[in-house]
Design a protein around this motif. Structure first.
Motif, PDB file in Angstrom:
ATOM      1  N   GLN A   6      22.445 146.253   4.023  1.00 12.46           N
ATOM      2  CA  GLN A   6      22.478 145.127   4.976  1.00 12.46           C
ATOM      3  C   GLN A   6      23.391 144.020   4.466  1.00 12.46           C
ATOM      4  OE1 GLN A   6      18.370 144.180   5.602  1.00 12.46           O
ATOM      5  NE2 GLN A   6      18.082 145.859   7.037  1.00 12.46           N
ATOM      6  N   GLN A   7      23.335 143.786   3.169  1.00 13.70           N
ATOM      7  CA  GLN A   7      24.219 142.767   2.582  1.00 13.70           C
ATOM      8  C   GLN A   7      25.679 143.180   2.723  1.00 13.70           C
ATOM      9  OE1 GLN A   7      22.960 141.968  -1.394  1.00 13.70           O
ATOM     10  NE2 GLN A   7      21.123 140.877  -0.744  1.00 13.70           N
ATOM     11  N   ASN A   8      25.928 144.506   2.633  1.00 13.47           N
ATOM     12  CA  ASN A   8      27.285 145.029   2.808  1.00 13.47           C
ATOM     13  C   ASN A   8      27.816 144.719   4.198  1.00 13.47           C
ATOM     14  OD1 ASN A   8      28.094 148.004   0.933  1.00 13.47           O
ATOM     15  ND2 ASN A   8      27.113 146.156   0.250  1.00 13.47           N
ATOM     16  N   ASN A   9      26.906 144.763   5.182  1.00 15.45           N
ATOM     17  CA  ASN A   9      27.327 144.530   6.563  1.00 15.45           C
ATOM     18  C   ASN A   9      27.509 143.054   6.896  1.00 15.45           C
ATOM     19  OD1 ASN A   9      27.339 147.267   7.110  1.00 15.45           O
ATOM     20  ND2 ASN A   9      25.166 147.291   7.639  1.00 15.45           N
ATOM     21  N   ASP A  10      27.079 142.201   5.996  1.00 12.89           N
ATOM     22  CA  ASP A  10      27.231 140.759   6.217  1.00 12.89           C
ATOM     23  C   ASP A  10      28.680 140.365   5.914  1.00 12.89           C
ATOM     24  OD1 ASP A  10      27.055 138.073   6.414  1.00 12.89           O
ATOM     25  OD2 ASP A  10      25.319 137.828   5.082  1.00 12.89           O
ATOM     26  N   PRO A  11      29.405 139.888   6.941  1.00 15.86           N
ATOM     27  CA  PRO A  11      30.827 139.576   6.709  1.00 15.86           C
ATOM     28  C   PRO A  11      31.059 138.437   5.716  1.00 15.86           C
ATOM     29  CG  PRO A  11      30.122 138.895   8.926  1.00 15.86           C
ATOM     30  CD  PRO A  11      28.990 139.641   8.318  1.00 15.86           C
ATOM     31  N   LYS A  12      29.988 137.632   5.458  1.00 18.10           N
ATOM     32  CA  LYS A  12      30.145 136.517   4.519  1.00 18.10           C
ATOM     33  C   LYS A  12      30.309 137.010   3.086  1.00 18.10           C
ATOM     34  CE  LYS A  12      27.302 133.454   7.316  1.00 18.10           C
ATOM     35  NZ  LYS A  12      25.917 133.007   7.477  1.00 18.10           N
ATOM     36  N   ASN A  13      29.736 138.170   2.801  1.00 15.07           N
ATOM     37  CA  ASN A  13      29.805 138.694   1.423  1.00 15.07           C
ATOM     38  C   ASN A  13      31.202 139.218   1.112  1.00 15.07           C
ATOM     39  OD1 ASN A  13      27.150 138.148   0.738  1.00 15.07           O
ATOM     40  ND2 ASN A  13      26.428 140.040   1.675  1.00 15.07           N
ATOM     41  N   ASP A  14      31.701 138.759   0.016  1.00 15.68           N
ATOM     42  CA  ASP A  14      33.052 139.151  -0.376  1.00 15.68           C
ATOM     43  C   ASP A  14      32.978 140.399  -1.261  1.00 15.68           C
ATOM     44  OD1 ASP A  14      35.782 139.100  -0.837  1.00 15.68           O
ATOM     45  OD2 ASP A  14      35.545 137.873  -2.635  1.00 15.68           O
ATOM     46  N   ILE A  15      32.899 141.540  -0.606  1.00 14.21           N
ATOM     47  CA  ILE A  15      32.871 142.791  -1.376  1.00 14.21           C
ATOM     48  C   ILE A  15      33.982 143.727  -0.885  1.00 14.21           C
ATOM     49  CG2 ILE A  15      30.433 142.816  -2.086  1.00 14.21           C
ATOM     50  CD1 ILE A  15      29.948 144.616   0.367  1.00 14.21           C
ATOM     51  N   ALA A  16      34.312 144.665  -1.729  1.00 10.51           N
ATOM     52  CA  ALA A  16      35.409 145.581  -1.403  1.00 10.51           C
ATOM     53  C   ALA A  16      35.039 146.486  -0.232  1.00 10.51           C
ATOM     54  CB  ALA A  16      35.729 146.424  -2.628  1.00 10.51           C
ATOM     55  N   LYS A  17      36.043 146.846   0.557  1.00 14.57           N
ATOM     56  CA  LYS A  17      35.842 147.785   1.668  1.00 14.57           C
ATOM     57  C   LYS A  17      36.504 149.102   1.274  1.00 14.57           C
ATOM     58  CE  LYS A  17      34.795 144.933   5.443  1.00 14.57           C
ATOM     59  NZ  LYS A  17      34.807 144.610   6.788  1.00 14.57           N
ATOM     60  N   ILE A  18      35.739 150.157   1.419  1.00 14.88           N
ATOM     61  CA  ILE A  18      36.275 151.460   1.011  1.00 14.88           C
ATOM     62  C   ILE A  18      36.502 152.323   2.246  1.00 14.88           C
ATOM     63  CG2 ILE A  18      35.830 153.525  -0.370  1.00 14.88           C
ATOM     64  CD1 ILE A  18      34.177 151.694  -2.223  1.00 14.88           C
ATOM     65  N   ARG A  19      37.688 152.882   2.320  1.00 18.25           N
ATOM     66  CA  ARG A  19      38.076 153.717   3.456  1.00 18.25           C
ATOM     67  C   ARG A  19      38.422 155.097   2.909  1.00 18.25           C
ATOM     68  NH1 ARG A  19      42.004 150.292   5.104  1.00 18.25           N
ATOM     69  NH2 ARG A  19      43.765 151.671   4.814  1.00 18.25           N
ATOM     70  N   LEU A  20      37.870 156.111   3.535  1.00 22.94           N
ATOM     71  CA  LEU A  20      38.161 157.477   3.093  1.00 22.94           C
ATOM     72  C   LEU A  20      38.876 158.209   4.225  1.00 22.94           C
ATOM     73  CD1 LEU A  20      37.874 159.828   1.102  1.00 22.94           C
ATOM     74  CD2 LEU A  20      35.555 160.158   1.886  1.00 22.94           C
ATOM     75  N   VAL A  21      40.148 158.481   3.993  1.00 19.18           N
ATOM     76  CA  VAL A  21      40.958 159.166   5.011  1.00 19.18           C
ATOM     77  C   VAL A  21      40.967 160.656   4.685  1.00 19.18           C
ATOM     78  CG1 VAL A  21      43.234 159.244   6.125  1.00 19.18           C
ATOM     79  CG2 VAL A  21      42.387 157.079   5.196  1.00 19.18           C
ATOM     80  N   VAL A  22      40.536 161.455   5.643  1.00 17.30           N
ATOM     81  CA  VAL A  22      40.482 162.910   5.432  1.00 17.30           C
ATOM     82  C   VAL A  22      41.507 163.555   6.358  1.00 17.30           C
ATOM     83  CG1 VAL A  22      38.979 164.932   5.357  1.00 17.30           C
ATOM     84  CG2 VAL A  22      38.006 162.667   4.980  1.00 17.30           C
ATOM     85  N   ASP A  23      42.437 164.249   5.741  1.00 15.03           N
ATOM     86  CA  ASP A  23      43.514 164.855   6.521  1.00 15.03           C
ATOM     87  C   ASP A  23      43.644 166.324   6.109  1.00 15.03           C
ATOM     88  OD1 ASP A  23      45.746 165.435   7.920  1.00 15.03           O
ATOM     89  OD2 ASP A  23      47.122 164.144   6.815  1.00 15.03           O
ATOM     90  N   GLY A  24      43.651 167.193   7.096  1.00 17.04           N
ATOM     91  CA  GLY A  24      43.712 168.640   6.829  1.00 17.04           C
ATOM     92  C   GLY A  24      44.986 169.076   6.126  1.00 17.04           C
ATOM     93  N   LYS A  25      46.062 168.310   6.273  1.00 16.99           N
ATOM     94  CA  LYS A  25      47.352 168.727   5.688  1.00 16.99           C
ATOM     95  C   LYS A  25      47.547 168.184   4.274  1.00 16.99           C
ATOM     96  CE  LYS A  25      49.726 169.145  10.082  1.00 16.99           C
ATOM     97  NZ  LYS A  25      50.548 168.420  11.057  1.00 16.99           N
ATOM     98  N   ASN A  26      47.165 166.926   4.071  1.00 19.96           N
ATOM     99  CA  ASN A  26      47.461 166.277   2.788  1.00 19.96           C
ATOM    100  C   ASN A  26      46.250 166.110   1.868  1.00 19.96           C
ATOM    101  OD1 ASN A  26      50.136 165.858   3.749  1.00 19.96           O
ATOM    102  ND2 ASN A  26      49.377 164.115   4.914  1.00 19.96           N
ATOM    103  N   GLY A  27      45.092 166.430   2.336  1.00 19.87           N
ATOM    104  CA  GLY A  27      43.897 166.233   1.520  1.00 19.87           C
ATOM    105  C   GLY A  27      43.211 164.917   1.854  1.00 19.87           C
TER     106      GLY A  27
END
Lengths: 164, 184
Positions: B58-79
């Motif tokens: 829930q704290q992660n979802n609070d936009p006031k908290n300054d924490i890193a955002k992690i994005r995981l891109v999954v692509d069939g061609k490049n991994g």
């Protein structure tokens, strides 16, 4: 004509015999242990849909009630009701909205009807139990997720088989 | 005095146990269990978490908290590619295909390292490519959810006890970040 005399093997017809049920009991004991292990303790009885190969997951959460959306390689169903056909694991162009390539109007209409007419708690909460074939591409599933979210079903529970 | 009466007990002889009642019970139990048994165990993939981890999410979802955002891109061609965005900077880590398939072991190791560096982050944005199979996505979510090795745990702050505790959960909240993108 002379009657042939039946051979007599010395078995007394009046005698009784005790049936040996030890081996039968052994077999039943093994079966009982096996069946107790596989006894379903979940509240929701969920059977894999026909013609579907579910993905495996290490998740150990039992299924909960939700609208049962099934996506096989050939069909999209709500429960047992067919909504649309799939060809080569993709939706036919006539099932997709012309203005939005991720929107499935037929699915939206059915889910919308459910949301408006049903009083079930899981429908009000917008919960979906998705059974989808493991080989389906994300592009196909995205259309289902997108349309379900639009119809007020944002809570997605993905059904998987227990395994590594 | 009268002598003791000897009953004709044969102490050395064998006796046969009557298994018939036991068998009768089993004959009734086995069909009942056969009907109610689940030979294929089905589970659901979702985020049912301990209270401490739920609060952290829930704290992660609070936009006031300054924490890193992690994005995981999954692509069939490049991994796969993990992108960590924090304070305007982006750091990318590639996990290339291994023998033409996704390297789930490599992904798990990378995610463990990322979690150790960012223990406050519990959410990950999953961005699969159009052709990625659903089965592979479930595996990615499995790898991200919790540490495979029970000895590896991560610190999480328990507000009720006002103390730090340990959890094996890494990124239990996986969001399909691109699922609501319109495909006009």
């Amino acid at each position: 004509m002379s009657r042939r005399k039946r051979p007599h093997f010395g078995v007394s017809r009046k005698s009784t015999f005790a049936l040996n049920i030890t081996s039968l009991t052994d077999m039943f004991t093994i079966m009982l242990v096996f069946l107790l292990q596989t006894f379903a303790t979940s509240d929701v009885q969920l059977e894999p849909a026909q013609g579907i190969r579910l993905p495996t997951s290490t998740s150990n959460l039992n299924p909960i009630e939700g609208v049962r959306l099934i996506v096989t390689k050939d069909q999209l169903l709500i429960g047992e009701q067919k909504i649309a056909d799939l060809k080569d694991k993709k939706f036919d162009a006539h099932d997709i909205d012309g203005a939005d390539a991720n929107f499935l109007p037929l699915l939206f209409n059915e889910l919308d009807k459910l949301a408006k007419n049903s009083t079930d708690e899981h429908i009000k909460e917008g919960r979906i139990l998705l059974q989808a074939d493991a080989s389906l591409p994300y592009d196909t599933l995205r259309k289902v997720l997108y349309t379900a979210s639009m119809a007020g079903f944002p809570q997605l529970k993905m059904v998987a088989m227990l395994g590594n | 005095m009268r002598g003791r009466r000897w009953l004709s007990h044969d102490t050395t002889g064998e006796f046969e146990l009557d298994l018939a009642p036991l068998l009768a019970v089993m004959v009734k139990l086995v069909p009942v269990l056969l009907v109610s048994s689940a030979f294929v165990q089905l589970m659901v993939v979702e985020t049912e978490l301990p209270q401490v981890v739920k609060e952290a999410v829930q704290q992660n979802n609070d936009p006031k908290n300054d924490i890193a955002k992690i994005r995981l891109v999954v692509d069939g061609k490049n991994g796969m590619k993990v992108v960590i965005a924090h304070q305007g900077k982006e750091q990318e880590t590639d996990i290339p295909l291994k023998d033409g398939a996704f390297d789930f072991q490599g992904l798990h190791e990378k995610l463990v390292a990322i979690k150790q560096a960012n223990p406050a982050v519990f959410k990950i944005d999953l961005m699969p490519g159009a052709g990625v199979e659903y089965g592979d996505l479930i595996k990615v979510m499995d790898e991200a959810r919790r540490s495979r090795d029970n000895r590896i745990t991560f610190p999480v702050f328990d507000a009720q006890k006002n103390a730090e505790t340990q959890t094996p959960f890494m990124f239990p909240e996986v969001v399909f970040a691109n699922s609501l993108e319109t495909g006009a």
